[in-house]
Design a protein around this motif. Structure first.
Motif, PDB file in Angstrom:
ATOM      1  N   PHE A 149       0.842  -1.202   0.000  1.00 27.81           N
ATOM      2  CA  PHE A 149       0.000   0.000   0.000  1.00 27.81           C
ATOM      3  C   PHE A 149       0.868   1.238   0.000  1.00 27.81           C
ATOM      4  O   PHE A 149       2.075   1.183   0.248  1.00 27.81           O
ATOM      5  CB  PHE A 149      -0.957   0.009   1.205  1.00 27.81           C
ATOM      6  CG  PHE A 149      -0.295   0.109   2.538  1.00 27.81           C
ATOM      7  CD1 PHE A 149      -0.136   1.337   3.167  1.00 27.81           C
ATOM      8  CD2 PHE A 149       0.157  -1.030   3.194  1.00 27.81           C
ATOM      9  CE1 PHE A 149       0.467   1.431   4.406  1.00 27.81           C
ATOM     10  CE2 PHE A 149       0.764  -0.943   4.440  1.00 27.81           C
ATOM     11  CZ  PHE A 149       0.922   0.291   5.055  1.00 27.81           C
ATOM     12  N   ASP A 224      -8.632   1.786  -4.228  1.00 27.53           N
ATOM     13  CA  ASP A 224      -8.445   0.333  -4.301  1.00 27.53           C
ATOM     14  C   ASP A 224      -8.057  -0.018  -5.735  1.00 27.53           C
ATOM     15  O   ASP A 224      -8.893   0.031  -6.637  1.00 27.53           O
ATOM     16  CB  ASP A 224      -9.744  -0.373  -3.906  1.00 27.53           C
ATOM     17  CG  ASP A 224      -9.664  -1.877  -4.059  1.00 27.53           C
ATOM     18  OD1 ASP A 224      -8.558  -2.436  -3.896  1.00 27.53           O
ATOM     19  OD2 ASP A 224     -10.703  -2.497  -4.358  1.00 27.53           O
ATOM     20  N   GLN A 230      -3.489  -0.753  -2.258  1.00 23.07           N
ATOM     21  CA  GLN A 230      -4.351   0.331  -1.816  1.00 23.07           C
ATOM     22  C   GLN A 230      -3.516   1.578  -1.558  1.00 23.07           C
ATOM     23  O   GLN A 230      -2.354   1.494  -1.180  1.00 23.07           O
ATOM     24  CB  GLN A 230      -5.120  -0.055  -0.553  1.00 23.07           C
ATOM     25  CG  GLN A 230      -6.157  -1.150  -0.788  1.00 23.07           C
ATOM     26  CD  GLN A 230      -7.059  -1.358   0.401  1.00 23.07           C
ATOM     27  OE1 GLN A 230      -6.803  -0.836   1.494  1.00 23.07           O
ATOM     28  NE2 GLN A 230      -8.135  -2.100   0.218  1.00 23.07           N
TER      29      GLN A 230
END
Length: 324
Positions: A149, A224, A230
């Protein structure tokens, strides 16, 4: 054709150093004319940059058969109309970010390009700056393993040094800017995330004006991506000066990459070892991008940032500020 002859629509603060000089300094480029609604300011810009022609209306540039392309550097509220006029006039377009006030207007621009002979590139110029190209290289080489992420923090005081200076504070007027300082800065961050991580499934966010002003002061959002990555981000424009921050951290299974969107240093930490990469941006920070745009317009390269790419960024910005 061995060079592109340009006209600038909107020779204001952004065109002064960041972009304008590149159009006459590059070998495959010539800047013939500039336009600004205030004719005296257009003349001042033209004389300081040794440009032969200046106007206070865009039609004088769009109707010039010698001009191949236009750089639209006006506030976002006029991007749609000027771009549609340029496409109709058969001029290629280098369009400042954000692409338009919102995704609906950006869609209109994309639709107008269908079947048109003109080409369009959006000025997400960080794509061609060395620090951000290094980040992409590190990611492509799996230097931090599998990417998990990304975390973005743009925390700025009300008088942020990151905000370009202009005669009038139009960036705080949603009817002109699209929403506020978020709409001025966020395209830089969101475009790079999309460049690094690809297509996305969904984007959601919240925004608020703490002082009941029109422009959002705090924006939170999360993206997303289809590959499972993410990205979360927070933008605030009312923190104390001591708390200001401009940072992105990309986390992976074997380390992390840290960089600033307005800096020139990239740090890669892998298995406890820190590697620091330092770069120097060109004086005219958009010059590498404009060079790539010239090549694209001349048929010598790919589009460095297509309308489709910028439309995605605009859709994400709309999703993050939907409650506004």
């Amino acid at each position: 054709m061995d060079k592109i002859i340009w006209g600038i629509i909107g020779c204001g603060d952004v065109a002064e150093v960041k972009s304008g000089p590149a159009f006459y300094k590059l070998e495959q480029s010539e800047l013939k004319s500039v336009m600004r609604r205030d004719l005296s300011k257009a003349e001042d810009f033209a004389k300081r940059h040794t440009i032969k022609h200046w106007y206070n209306n865009a039609s004088s540039i769009l109707e010039d058969p010698e001009i191949d392309a236009v750089y639209i550097a006006t506030p976002p509220a006029s991007h749609l109309q000027y771009t549609l006029d340029a496409i109709k006039a058969g001029k290629h377009v280098y369009l400042e970010k954000p692409m338009a006030l919102n995704a609906d207007e950006a869609e209109q621009i994309k639709t107008a390009l269908n079947g048109a002979k003109t080409k369009l590139t959006v000025a997400h110029y960080r794509r061609h700056l060395p620090a951000f190209m290094k980040v992409r290289e590190l990611l492509n080489n799996n230097e931090i393993g599998e990417v998990l992420f990304a975390d973005i923090q743009i925390l700025q005081a009300r008088k942020s040094h990151l905000i370009a200076k202009s005669d009038k504070p139009w960036r705080l007027n949603p009817k002109v800017s699209g929403g506020g300082l978020f709409h001025d800065l966020a395209p830089h961050q969101l475009d790079l995330m999309c460049l690094y991580f690809g297509e996305y499934n969904s984007a959601k966010g919240f925004s608020i004006s703490k002082n009941k002003k029109e422009a959002d002061e705090i924006v939170n959002g999360i993206i997303d991506f289809k590959n499972g990555i993410q990205c979360r981000g927070i933008w605030s424009f009312n923190v104390a000066e001591a708390d200001q921050k401009d940072e992105c951290v990309i986390y992976g299974t074997e380390g992390r990459i840290i960089f600033s969107f307005f800096g020139e240093v990239v740090t890669c930490i892998k298995k406890g070892e820190e590697h620091i990469y330092k770069f120097t941006n060109p004086k005219h920070v958009q010059q590498p991008m404009i060079s790539a745009v010239n090549n694209y317009f001349l048929g010598k390269g790919e589009n460095p940032c297509a309308a489709e790419d910028a439309l995605i960024v605009t859709k994400i910005m709309d999703a993050f500020t939907s409650n506004y």
